[in-house]
Write a protein that holds these residues in place. Structure first.
Motif: not given
Length: 332
Positions: A75-79, A107-112, A117-121, A132-133
């Motif tokens: 999230y922080d990276l994307t933000w 690292v779980p795929f889900t975490a990535v 996606k939360e940051a993009l939302a 888009c991702v």
């Protein structure tokens, strides 16, 4: 010219989110997650950003990515990248991520994907930035590994618009991944692939004819084949060119040697992107500025490159027209 670059709304179509990891965040996450990195301070990191080819960059890129562990890290990276988009007037972005870089570390795929996606939302809600991702397969790994990653992605199909192909190009042609791209297409994903950056134009032909891609990432070696140039022009196949990256990785010796102006003048569908901006000395606007300072780029060229970024995007036609109208409004 610089004022024009800054005021025009833009789309970015070739951005590796792991490649937007600035040294400050790298150190912060390394400390939080108790990860050892081979640098003493931020200045030490920046000194390491002196690459002789793609592989010397990738070695540092993967070392840096080790600090990304939790959903909040992604999230922080994307933000942080989103805040750059606000500065750069990027109103739409299509982000690459490399799940294999993280899942092979546990690292779980889900975490990535959830962190991204939360940051993009939040970016859409706070700034109106659309996105888009695109999930990339690492081409130095096997096609079998790519199949495993594709299966991991299926529960997140609503969050991932496409699949791509990146990492070490030489010796890992698109044909190596023909079957997994076929399966991805059948599953409804858009398809892109890095081709013709360091490797010759035969990789572009393979990406087109064997992978059936929708967009070429890089593609600058196409200039060495008149037949391919004609085909790319006739099909208006998008090429997401990354000028700073090409210079930093020694694809071209200097900016004055870059062929983007020739590709554009020939009529190819070219856009300007930043690739891995934390490592390659600048985000999208700096790429544009460097072009203008070193090549006979006109204001019309800049407008064409910007409009191409929207035309080549994976958004619907209505949103494309909205953004193209915003470009015209900015020009007035």
């Amino acid at each position: 010219m610089i004022d024009l670059i800054k005021k025009l709304p833009k789309a970015e179509l070739h951005l590796h989110i792991e490649g937007s990891l600035e040294p400050e965040l790298m150190f912060r996450l390394a400390k939080k997650n108790k990860i050892d990195i081979p640098y003493n301070d931020i200045e030490d990191v920046r000194k390491a950003y002196d690459f002789s080819n793609l592989q010397t960059f990738l070695d540092i890129y993967y070392a840096g990515a080790k600090v990304l562990v939790t959903k909040d890290d992604f999230y922080d990276l994307t933000w942080e990248y989103i805040l750059k988009c606000v500065e750069e007037n990027i109103v739409h972005t299509e982000i690459f991520f490399d799940p294999q870089t993280h899942t092979e570390r546990g690292v779980p795929f889900t975490a990535v994907i959830t962190g991204i996606k939360e940051a993009l939302a939040d970016a859409k809600e706070k700034y109106g930035i659309t996105s888009c991702v695109i999930m990339c397969f690492l081409r130095h790994l096997s096609q079998e590994d790519a199949f495993v990653t594709l299966e991991e992605a299926m529960p997140f199909k609503e969050d991932i618009i496409g699949v791509g192909l990146d990492s070490s190009e030489l010796g890992n042609p698109p044909s190596k991944f023909k079957e997994v791209f076929k399966k991805a297409k059948e599953a409804g994903f858009k398809l892109v692939a890095h081709a013709g950056e360091e490797a010759d134009y035969s990789y572009i032909y393979e990406a087109l004819d064997l992978l059936n891609i929708d967009r070429i990432d890089h593609g600058v070696q196409s200039i060495n084949s008149p037949e391919l140039m004609t085909r790319l022009k006739n099909e208006q196949m998008p090429l997401t060119v990354c000028p700073n990256s090409n210079i930093e990785l020694r694809v071209f010796d200097t900016y004055k040697d870059h062929n983007i102006k020739e590709l554009l003048d020939y009529g190819l569908n070219i856009s300007v992107n930043s690739d891995d901006p934390a490592y390659f000395k600048g985000y999208v606007n700096q790429n544009f500025i460097n072009l203008c300072e070193n090549l006979p780029i006109t204001e019309d060229d800049i407008v064409t490159l910007v409009k191409n970024s929207f035309r080549a995007s994976f958004i619907d036609d209505e949103l494309k027209e909205k953004y193209l109208a915003q470009v015209d409004l900015a020009l007035q």
